[in-house]
Write a protein that holds these residues in place. Sequence first.
Motif, PDB file in Angstrom:
ATOM      1  N   ASP A  90       4.098 -18.039  -2.837  1.00 15.40           N
ATOM      2  CA  ASP A  90       3.130 -17.334  -3.655  1.00 15.40           C
ATOM      3  C   ASP A  90       2.884 -16.026  -2.986  1.00 15.40           C
ATOM      4  O   ASP A  90       2.308 -16.003  -1.687  1.00 15.40           O
ATOM      5  CB  ASP A  90       1.659 -18.118  -3.529  1.00 15.40           C
ATOM      6  N   VAL A  91       3.285 -14.899  -3.316  1.00 14.19           N
ATOM      7  CA  VAL A  91       3.177 -13.698  -2.780  1.00 14.19           C
ATOM      8  C   VAL A  91       1.867 -12.995  -2.326  1.00 14.19           C
ATOM      9  O   VAL A  91       1.907 -12.266  -1.508  1.00 14.19           O
ATOM     10  CB  VAL A  91       3.940 -12.598  -3.772  1.00 14.19           C
ATOM     11  N   HIS A  92       1.043 -13.629  -3.020  1.00 10.71           N
ATOM     12  CA  HIS A  92      -0.398 -13.341  -2.680  1.00 10.71           C
ATOM     13  C   HIS A  92      -0.823 -13.622  -1.311  1.00 10.71           C
ATOM     14  O   HIS A  92      -1.911 -13.275  -0.827  1.00 10.71           O
ATOM     15  CB  HIS A  92      -1.428 -13.698  -3.817  1.00 10.71           C
ATOM     16  N   ASP A  93      -0.306 -14.521  -0.870  1.00 12.37           N
ATOM     17  CA  ASP A  93      -0.465 -15.094   0.580  1.00 12.37           C
ATOM     18  C   ASP A  93       0.153 -14.180   1.569  1.00 12.37           C
ATOM     19  O   ASP A  93      -0.110 -14.352   2.985  1.00 12.37           O
ATOM     20  CB  ASP A  93       0.031 -16.676   0.796  1.00 12.37           C
ATOM     21  N   LEU A  94       0.888 -13.228   1.239  1.00 16.06           N
ATOM     22  CA  LEU A  94       1.363 -12.267   2.315  1.00 16.06           C
ATOM     23  C   LEU A  94       0.528 -11.282   2.558  1.00 16.06           C
ATOM     24  O   LEU A  94      -0.498 -11.095   2.065  1.00 16.06           O
ATOM     25  CB  LEU A  94       2.736 -11.597   1.799  1.00 16.06           C
ATOM     26  N   PRO A  95       0.694 -10.595   3.850  1.00 20.27           N
ATOM     27  CA  PRO A  95      -0.372  -9.723   4.386  1.00 20.27           C
ATOM     28  C   PRO A  95      -0.098  -8.458   3.757  1.00 20.27           C
ATOM     29  O   PRO A  95       0.503  -7.303   4.291  1.00 20.27           O
ATOM     30  CB  PRO A  95      -0.020  -9.687   5.980  1.00 20.27           C
ATOM     31  N   TRP A  96      -0.630  -7.971   2.581  1.00 19.64           N
ATOM     32  CA  TRP A  96      -0.341  -6.863   1.995  1.00 19.64           C
ATOM     33  C   TRP A  96      -1.448  -5.820   2.515  1.00 19.64           C
ATOM     34  O   TRP A  96      -2.623  -6.085   2.821  1.00 19.64           O
ATOM     35  CB  TRP A  96      -0.603  -7.092   0.406  1.00 19.64           C
ATOM     36  N   PRO A  97      -0.822  -4.687   2.816  1.00 17.53           N
ATOM     37  CA  PRO A  97      -1.798  -3.786   3.343  1.00 17.53           C
ATOM     38  C   PRO A  97      -3.171  -3.323   2.390  1.00 17.53           C
ATOM     39  O   PRO A  97      -2.530  -3.282   1.143  1.00 17.53           O
ATOM     40  CB  PRO A  97      -1.098  -2.482   3.679  1.00 17.53           C
ATOM     41  N   ALA A  98      -3.988  -2.711   2.989  1.00 17.25           N
ATOM     42  CA  ALA A  98      -5.320  -2.332   1.949  1.00 17.25           C
ATOM     43  C   ALA A  98      -4.781  -1.319   1.153  1.00 17.25           C
ATOM     44  O   ALA A  98      -4.107  -0.245   1.798  1.00 17.25           O
ATOM     45  CB  ALA A  98      -6.570  -2.114   2.929  1.00 17.25           C
ATOM     46  N   THR A  99      -4.947  -0.914  -0.105  1.00 15.13           N
ATOM     47  CA  THR A  99      -4.381   0.025  -1.087  1.00 15.13           C
ATOM     48  C   THR A  99      -4.706   1.449  -0.494  1.00 15.13           C
ATOM     49  O   THR A  99      -3.745   2.223  -0.126  1.00 15.13           O
ATOM     50  CB  THR A  99      -4.977  -0.171  -2.335  1.00 15.13           C
ATOM     51  N   ALA A 100      -5.895   1.783  -0.256  1.00 14.75           N
ATOM     52  CA  ALA A 100      -6.494   3.088   0.258  1.00 14.75           C
ATOM     53  C   ALA A 100      -5.645   3.548   1.738  1.00 14.75           C
ATOM     54  O   ALA A 100      -5.172   4.536   1.724  1.00 14.75           O
ATOM     55  CB  ALA A 100      -7.826   3.066   0.264  1.00 14.75           C
ATOM     56  N   ALA A 101      -5.897   2.347   2.425  1.00 11.02           N
ATOM     57  CA  ALA A 101      -4.988   3.028   3.630  1.00 11.02           C
ATOM     58  C   ALA A 101      -3.693   3.187   3.677  1.00 11.02           C
ATOM     59  O   ALA A 101      -2.815   3.936   4.310  1.00 11.02           O
ATOM     60  CB  ALA A 101      -5.253   1.885   4.900  1.00 11.02           C
ATOM     61  N   TRP A 102      -2.940   2.326   2.861  1.00  8.85           N
ATOM     62  CA  TRP A 102      -1.450   2.131   2.445  1.00  8.85           C
ATOM     63  C   TRP A 102      -1.027   3.539   1.951  1.00  8.85           C
ATOM     64  O   TRP A 102      -0.085   4.142   2.438  1.00  8.85           O
ATOM     65  CB  TRP A 102      -1.227   1.081   1.750  1.00  8.85           C
ATOM     66  N   VAL A 103      -1.802   3.992   0.888  1.00 12.16           N
ATOM     67  CA  VAL A 103      -1.422   5.259   0.178  1.00 12.16           C
ATOM     68  C   VAL A 103      -1.610   6.359   1.258  1.00 12.16           C
ATOM     69  O   VAL A 103      -0.987   7.357   1.162  1.00 12.16           O
ATOM     70  CB  VAL A 103      -2.491   5.328  -1.030  1.00 12.16           C
ATOM     71  N   ALA A 104      -2.729   6.163   1.958  1.00 11.22           N
ATOM     72  CA  ALA A 104      -2.818   7.549   2.696  1.00 11.22           C
ATOM     73  C   ALA A 104      -1.915   7.447   3.864  1.00 11.22           C
ATOM     74  O   ALA A 104      -1.345   8.557   4.205  1.00 11.22           O
ATOM     75  CB  ALA A 104      -4.356   7.085   3.627  1.00 11.22           C
ATOM     76  N   ALA A 105      -1.388   6.569   4.241  1.00  9.84           N
ATOM     77  CA  ALA A 105      -0.215   6.499   5.275  1.00  9.84           C
ATOM     78  C   ALA A 105       1.107   7.034   4.651  1.00  9.84           C
ATOM     79  O   ALA A 105       1.746   7.746   5.262  1.00  9.84           O
ATOM     80  CB  ALA A 105       0.017   4.934   5.796  1.00  9.84           C
ATOM     81  N   CYS A 106       1.332   6.542   3.508  1.00  8.95           N
ATOM     82  CA  CYS A 106       2.451   7.062   2.861  1.00  8.95           C
ATOM     83  C   CYS A 106       2.539   8.475   2.575  1.00  8.95           C
ATOM     84  O   CYS A 106       3.520   9.345   2.155  1.00  8.95           O
ATOM     85  CB  CYS A 106       2.599   6.534   1.323  1.00  8.95           C
ATOM     86  N   ALA A 107       1.293   8.920   2.232  1.00  7.20           N
ATOM     87  CA  ALA A 107       1.019  10.415   1.784  1.00  7.20           C
ATOM     88  C   ALA A 107       1.287  11.109   2.910  1.00  7.20           C
ATOM     89  O   ALA A 107       1.658  12.500   2.898  1.00  7.20           O
ATOM     90  CB  ALA A 107      -0.246  10.712   1.385  1.00  7.20           C
ATOM     91  N   GLY A 108       1.099  10.842   4.187  1.00  2.69           N
ATOM     92  CA  GLY A 108       1.228  11.591   5.287  1.00  2.69           C
ATOM     93  C   GLY A 108       2.532  11.555   6.066  1.00  2.69           C
ATOM     94  O   GLY A 108       2.771  12.026   7.369  1.00  2.69           O
ATOM     95  N   SER A 109       3.443  10.643   5.431  1.00  2.00           N
ATOM     96  CA  SER A 109       4.614  10.246   5.899  1.00  2.00           C
ATOM     97  C   SER A 109       5.708  11.245   5.637  1.00  2.00           C
ATOM     98  O   SER A 109       5.785  11.749   4.729  1.00  2.00           O
ATOM     99  CB  SER A 109       5.065   8.896   5.556  1.00  2.00           C
ATOM    100  N   PRO A 110       6.459  11.414   6.501  1.00  4.52           N
ATOM    101  CA  PRO A 110       7.665  12.301   6.411  1.00  4.52           C
ATOM    102  C   PRO A 110       8.713  11.705   5.096  1.00  4.52           C
ATOM    103  O   PRO A 110       9.698  12.593   4.783  1.00  4.52           O
ATOM    104  CB  PRO A 110       8.639  12.565   7.768  1.00  4.52           C
ATOM    105  N   LEU A 111       8.643  10.480   5.064  1.00  3.88           N
ATOM    106  CA  LEU A 111       9.545  10.017   3.792  1.00  3.88           C
ATOM    107  C   LEU A 111       8.846  10.403   2.362  1.00  3.88           C
ATOM    108  O   LEU A 111       9.725  10.442   1.577  1.00  3.88           O
ATOM    109  CB  LEU A 111       9.356   8.531   3.684  1.00  3.88           C
ATOM    110  N   THR A 112       7.811  11.064   2.301  1.00  2.47           N
ATOM    111  CA  THR A 112       7.242  11.388   1.105  1.00  2.47           C
ATOM    112  C   THR A 112       6.939  12.885   1.276  1.00  2.47           C
ATOM    113  O   THR A 112       6.607  13.661   0.101  1.00  2.47           O
ATOM    114  CB  THR A 112       5.865  10.850   0.630  1.00  2.47           C
ATOM    115  N   THR A 113       7.123  13.686   2.275  1.00  3.88           N
ATOM    116  CA  THR A 113       6.523  15.117   2.229  1.00  3.88           C
ATOM    117  C   THR A 113       8.110  15.817   2.634  1.00  3.88           C
ATOM    118  O   THR A 113       8.898  15.350   3.295  1.00  3.88           O
ATOM    119  CB  THR A 113       5.571  15.321   3.447  1.00  3.88           C
ATOM    120  N   GLY A 114       7.990  17.093   2.232  1.00  6.39           N
ATOM    121  CA  GLY A 114       9.034  17.822   2.492  1.00  6.39           C
ATOM    122  C   GLY A 114      10.099  18.046   1.257  1.00  6.39           C
ATOM    123  O   GLY A 114       9.995  17.144   0.411  1.00  6.39           O
ATOM    124  N   PRO A 115      10.795  19.077   1.107  1.00  5.57           N
ATOM    125  CA  PRO A 115      11.518  19.077   0.161  1.00  5.57           C
ATOM    126  C   PRO A 115      12.903  18.086  -0.234  1.00  5.57           C
ATOM    127  O   PRO A 115      13.508  17.783  -1.061  1.00  5.57           O
ATOM    128  CB  PRO A 115      12.352  20.702  -0.028  1.00  5.57           C
TER     129      PRO A 115
END
Length: 646
Positions: A90-115
């Motif tokens: 059951d994948v719901h038992d895995l340690p999924w990150p909290a959505t708001a913090a997860w999105v914020a981390a991705c938004a500030g990452s070099p993997l999503t910023t820059g041309p």
Amino acid sequence: MTLDAHSPERALRATGLLRTFNDAGVLSAADVHVATRLGVLLGESDETVLLAAGLTVRSTRGGSVVLDLATAADAVAPDVDETDPATAPDVHDLPWPATAAWVAACAGSPLTTGPDAPLALRGSRLWLSRYDQQEQQVVDELRRRTADTPDDLDLDLLRAGLDRLFPRPGDADQRLGAAVCALSRVSVLAGGPGTGKTTTVSRLLALLREQAPGARIALAAPTGKAAARLEEAVRSSTAGFADDADRQRLGTLAGVTLHRLLGWQPGSRSRFRHHRGNRLPFEVVVVDEASMVPLTMMARLLEALRDGTRLVLVGDPDQLASVEAGAVLGDLVDRPGLGRRTERCVAALDRVAPGHGSVPTPSTPAARLRDGIAALTVNHRFAAGSAIGALSDAVRRGDHDGATALLQAGGDGVELLEVADDAPLTETLLEPVRLDVRAWGEQMLRAALAGDARTALRALDRHRLLCAHRRGPRGVQHWEWLAARWLADLDRTGSSGRDGTGGPTAAAGRPRGDGLLVGQPLLVTTNDYEVGLFNGDTGLVVAGPDGTGAPRAVFARGGEPTSVPLVRLGAVRAVHAMTVHRSQGSQFDRVTVVLPTADSPLATRETLYTAITRAVSQVRVIGSAEAFAAAVARPAARATGLRERL
């Protein structure tokens, strides 16, 4: 499935969340390696961002274009062991990150910023940048090409042509579809098997050639098999034309794969010879089996079309989508409003006074695109009251209770061999299937030994075993072995070889060095343009004419069977059974569908609908009623952003 220590899918150097999700079977070793490498190259060490990258890669590998971080736990399923789907955690038992913090981390990452960022984040949704750009490119191209209604039509001539080519009351929806496609720069002709899509296309092309006698037309499809079938179907449908002039207008149109149409150049930086700087030299391009066209190919096709080219996409949006990422046809066809839109389009044509004006153009880009979509709803394959027709329609609509009741009730052409998901498939249960396979094999072998290629090919399509899985007790490999065992004792020498004279038929029954025997059905697994065989083509080995001479392989091509010396064959395998995906574009007299278990991710509505609609006269389903109902209730999970952007 939880990976064991020796699994090839285990990423040995994975750490943190990547390791946890890899151990659970959610991420493969390849997903982990891509995410890890991106982190190293761009200096990203946040394990939640690397997890998002791995899940996005994994989602794309499964056919989706976008991953929504807010619903990832519900949308992502572990890779299932086909031999034992119940082992999936059951994948719901895995340690999924909290959505708001997860999105914020991705938004500030070099993997999503820059041309040159490899990922694109919009809200909580994450794309690989390549697919984000391709989705937007498809949207921009469609909007540009549908900015106005074509002004190159003589509307009086179009009305007269529609009346001539669609004279019967029963032709109404096909007439409507042809009119919609003629009046649109980009159009979709949607419909299930047996609704007359190819008939409508052939008449549409006659209408367009009447308007512009020199119009260059291309017929294309995602696979060589589908392209050959499109060519054959268009050619044969012209026999129904009442006017010789219409037949002559079509001439001899050839079907090609989309790769060949665009000019595939392996190893080239541009990939295709035709692109934005070197457009295709056609005024009309028809693409059949458009449900199988992935996002990347659609983007390449649209950019290669001339500005004035008409594009006609033909297909069934309810079938399985492409193997690669995307579901373009399904995104384009918004089913509930189809009838209203096509009526508006033809009503607009009727309102124009003969010899004056043009068809009014809808006000918004979305409306212009939608008004180019038509659906054929009258089924000409199944008679009124057909059990197969009723069953396939209930499955298509997602009516799991109604579909299950129809299957259990049986009726003419529908049969359920019920077996629980955890029960073995016994010899007693499978006896009706064995008898069908034996009868099919005997007819095919008798004709093959006599050198009667046409009869042997007809027998080849009388019955087919269809599976969702490749491995396991419900997979193609197992059923291929079963069918081969059931057919192993058939007499392959023929009556003239039984006297021990060692004649041609006796030689035909002896194993060859390549393992091919007379009567063996074949599936081509790679395109061979030189020989004219394509991935997905089916045929079989037959003796020489009148049962004499060297055996050869024959394949159906509409007219005379195509004959190929066995030494010229490329990659082929036996084809007693095939996956449902492989069966798209084909039809068989009788079909046996081996259901996956209820908890298999391949137990989807689209899988069932595609399998059932391959049958002409009988469909037999092997599995549990619970698994069938679960599949009908479960649409294929393929996430894209295209429909929303459109």
